[in-house]
Design a protein around this motif. Structure first.
Motif, PDB file in Angstrom:
ATOM      1  N   GLN A  41       0.691  -1.253   0.032  1.00  0.00           N
ATOM      2  CA  GLN A  41      -0.070   0.133  -0.007  1.00  0.00           C
ATOM      3  C   GLN A  41       0.769   1.283  -0.054  1.00  0.00           C
ATOM      4  OE1 GLN A  41      -3.214  -0.157  -0.498  1.00  0.00           O
ATOM      5  NE2 GLN A  41      -3.254   2.220  -0.359  1.00  0.00           N
ATOM      6  N   GLN A  42       1.890   1.338   0.693  1.00  0.00           N
ATOM      7  CA  GLN A  42       2.918   2.425   0.609  1.00  0.00           C
ATOM      8  C   GLN A  42       3.433   2.659  -0.585  1.00  0.00           C
ATOM      9  OE1 GLN A  42       5.801   1.157   3.623  1.00  0.00           O
ATOM     10  NE2 GLN A  42       4.277   1.742   5.284  1.00  0.00           N
ATOM     11  N   TYR A  43       3.816   1.324  -1.386  1.00  0.00           N
ATOM     12  CA  TYR A  43       4.283   1.719  -2.829  1.00  0.00           C
ATOM     13  C   TYR A  43       3.348   2.307  -3.455  1.00  0.00           C
ATOM     14  CZ  TYR A  43       8.704  -0.459  -1.885  1.00  0.00           C
ATOM     15  OH  TYR A  43      10.001  -0.471  -1.487  1.00  0.00           O
ATOM     16  N   LYS A  44       1.839   1.830  -3.398  1.00  0.00           N
ATOM     17  CA  LYS A  44       0.948   2.172  -4.331  1.00  0.00           C
ATOM     18  C   LYS A  44       0.611   3.729  -4.025  1.00  0.00           C
ATOM     19  CE  LYS A  44      -1.878  -1.773  -4.780  1.00  0.00           C
ATOM     20  NZ  LYS A  44      -3.262  -2.566  -4.323  1.00  0.00           N
ATOM     21  N   GLU A  45       0.748   4.198  -2.657  1.00  0.00           N
ATOM     22  CA  GLU A  45       0.597   5.624  -2.433  1.00  0.00           C
ATOM     23  C   GLU A  45       1.627   6.528  -3.118  1.00  0.00           C
ATOM     24  OE1 GLU A  45       0.126   5.436   1.813  1.00  0.00           O
ATOM     25  OE2 GLU A  45      -1.708   4.747   1.977  1.00  0.00           O
ATOM     26  N   LYS A  46       2.738   6.010  -2.885  1.00  0.00           N
ATOM     27  CA  LYS A  46       3.990   6.758  -3.471  1.00  0.00           C
ATOM     28  C   LYS A  46       3.921   7.099  -4.947  1.00  0.00           C
ATOM     29  CE  LYS A  46       7.786   5.324  -0.558  1.00  0.00           C
ATOM     30  NZ  LYS A  46       8.861   4.319  -0.262  1.00  0.00           N
ATOM     31  N   THR A  47       3.399   5.843  -5.551  1.00  0.00           N
ATOM     32  CA  THR A  47       3.017   6.051  -7.137  1.00  0.00           C
ATOM     33  C   THR A  47       2.118   6.774  -7.397  1.00  0.00           C
ATOM     34  OG1 THR A  47       3.861   3.680  -7.479  1.00  0.00           O
ATOM     35  CG2 THR A  47       2.653   4.610  -9.182  1.00  0.00           C
ATOM     36  N   GLU A  48       0.839   6.683  -6.505  1.00  0.00           N
ATOM     37  CA  GLU A  48      -0.408   7.703  -6.941  1.00  0.00           C
ATOM     38  C   GLU A  48      -0.110   9.151  -6.590  1.00  0.00           C
ATOM     39  OE1 GLU A  48      -3.332   6.068  -4.460  1.00  0.00           O
ATOM     40  OE2 GLU A  48      -3.828   4.442  -5.770  1.00  0.00           O
ATOM     41  N   ALA A  49       0.817   9.334  -5.594  1.00  0.00           N
ATOM     42  CA  ALA A  49       1.240  10.812  -5.157  1.00  0.00           C
ATOM     43  C   ALA A  49       2.206  11.394  -6.549  1.00  0.00           C
ATOM     44  CB  ALA A  49       2.159  10.730  -4.127  1.00  0.00           C
ATOM     45  N   LYS A  50       3.057  10.358  -6.939  1.00  0.00           N
ATOM     46  CA  LYS A  50       3.702  10.969  -7.913  1.00  0.00           C
ATOM     47  C   LYS A  50       3.035  11.312  -9.366  1.00  0.00           C
ATOM     48  CE  LYS A  50       7.804  11.616 -10.251  1.00  0.00           C
ATOM     49  NZ  LYS A  50       8.460  12.677  -9.707  1.00  0.00           N
ATOM     50  N   GLN A  51       2.003  10.355  -9.349  1.00  0.00           N
ATOM     51  CA  GLN A  51       1.078  10.479 -10.515  1.00  0.00           C
ATOM     52  C   GLN A  51       0.226  12.036 -10.418  1.00  0.00           C
ATOM     53  OE1 GLN A  51      -1.217   7.015 -10.511  1.00  0.00           O
ATOM     54  NE2 GLN A  51       0.011   6.124 -12.093  1.00  0.00           N
ATOM     55  N   LYS A  52      -0.371  12.121  -9.164  1.00  0.00           N
ATOM     56  CA  LYS A  52      -0.815  13.431  -8.867  1.00  0.00           C
ATOM     57  C   LYS A  52       0.113  14.670  -9.255  1.00  0.00           C
ATOM     58  CE  LYS A  52      -4.283  11.640  -5.769  1.00  0.00           C
ATOM     59  NZ  LYS A  52      -4.967  11.509  -4.308  1.00  0.00           N
ATOM     60  N   GLU A  53       1.451  14.557  -8.648  1.00  0.00           N
ATOM     61  CA  GLU A  53       2.396  15.701  -8.654  1.00  0.00           C
ATOM     62  C   GLU A  53       2.481  15.902 -10.389  1.00  0.00           C
ATOM     63  OE1 GLU A  53       7.090  16.002  -8.268  1.00  0.00           O
ATOM     64  OE2 GLU A  53       5.928  14.811  -6.816  1.00  0.00           O
TER      65      GLU A  53
END
Length: 139
Positions: A46-58
């Motif tokens: 879940q932490q890796y998914k959150e990092k990836t989603e945060a990067k996508q939003k950025e």
């Protein structure tokens, strides 16, 4: 995002196949891990998914901000660069997650004196289910 998880599954299958071939003819115990459960239940996933989603939003925000100040041609180049950046970032996260899972599975194998740990789907004859142990190590 789906491409990343498909790639992860392909990499894990490759590792599993190599492990199966390396273990042929031995009397070592075989451990199996349910990767679907690991992906669903392990907090580190879940932490890796959150990092990836945060990067996508950025990146999406950067593109949105840049759209008004760039020509169509420059914006198209910026979109292509952003796409490449996201692909590289996603691949990096995928490699890190795979490394974490492999390391923790290796620790479980040592602890339980198991010769090899495979994906549950790739072990037709079953084995010792170590999914809970791998998930616990991935906390």
């Amino acid at each position: 995002m789906k491409k990343i998880w498909k790639g992860l599954a392909a990499a894990l299958m490759t590792i599993t196949c190599v492990g199966m071939l390396a273990g042929c003819g031995s009397d070592d115990k075989v451990g199996v891990v349910d990767m679907a459960r690991v992906q669903k239940e392990a907090p580190v996933v879940q932490q890796y998914k959150e990092k990836t989603e945060a990067k996508q939003k950025e990146v999406a925000k950067e593109l949105q901000d840049a759209k008004s100040s760039m020509s169509d041609e420059d914006f198209a180049k910026k979109q292509q660069q952003a796409s490449q950046e996201l692909n590289i970032f996603g691949a990096s996260m995928q490699r890190q997650l795979l490394t974490d899972i492999q390391n923790k599975a290796g620790e479980v194998a040592k602890d339980k004196k198991i010769g090899i740990i495979m994906m549950k789907d790739a072990a037709p004859n079953g084995g010792i289910d170590v999914t809970d142990d791998v998930i616990a190590k991935l906390q």
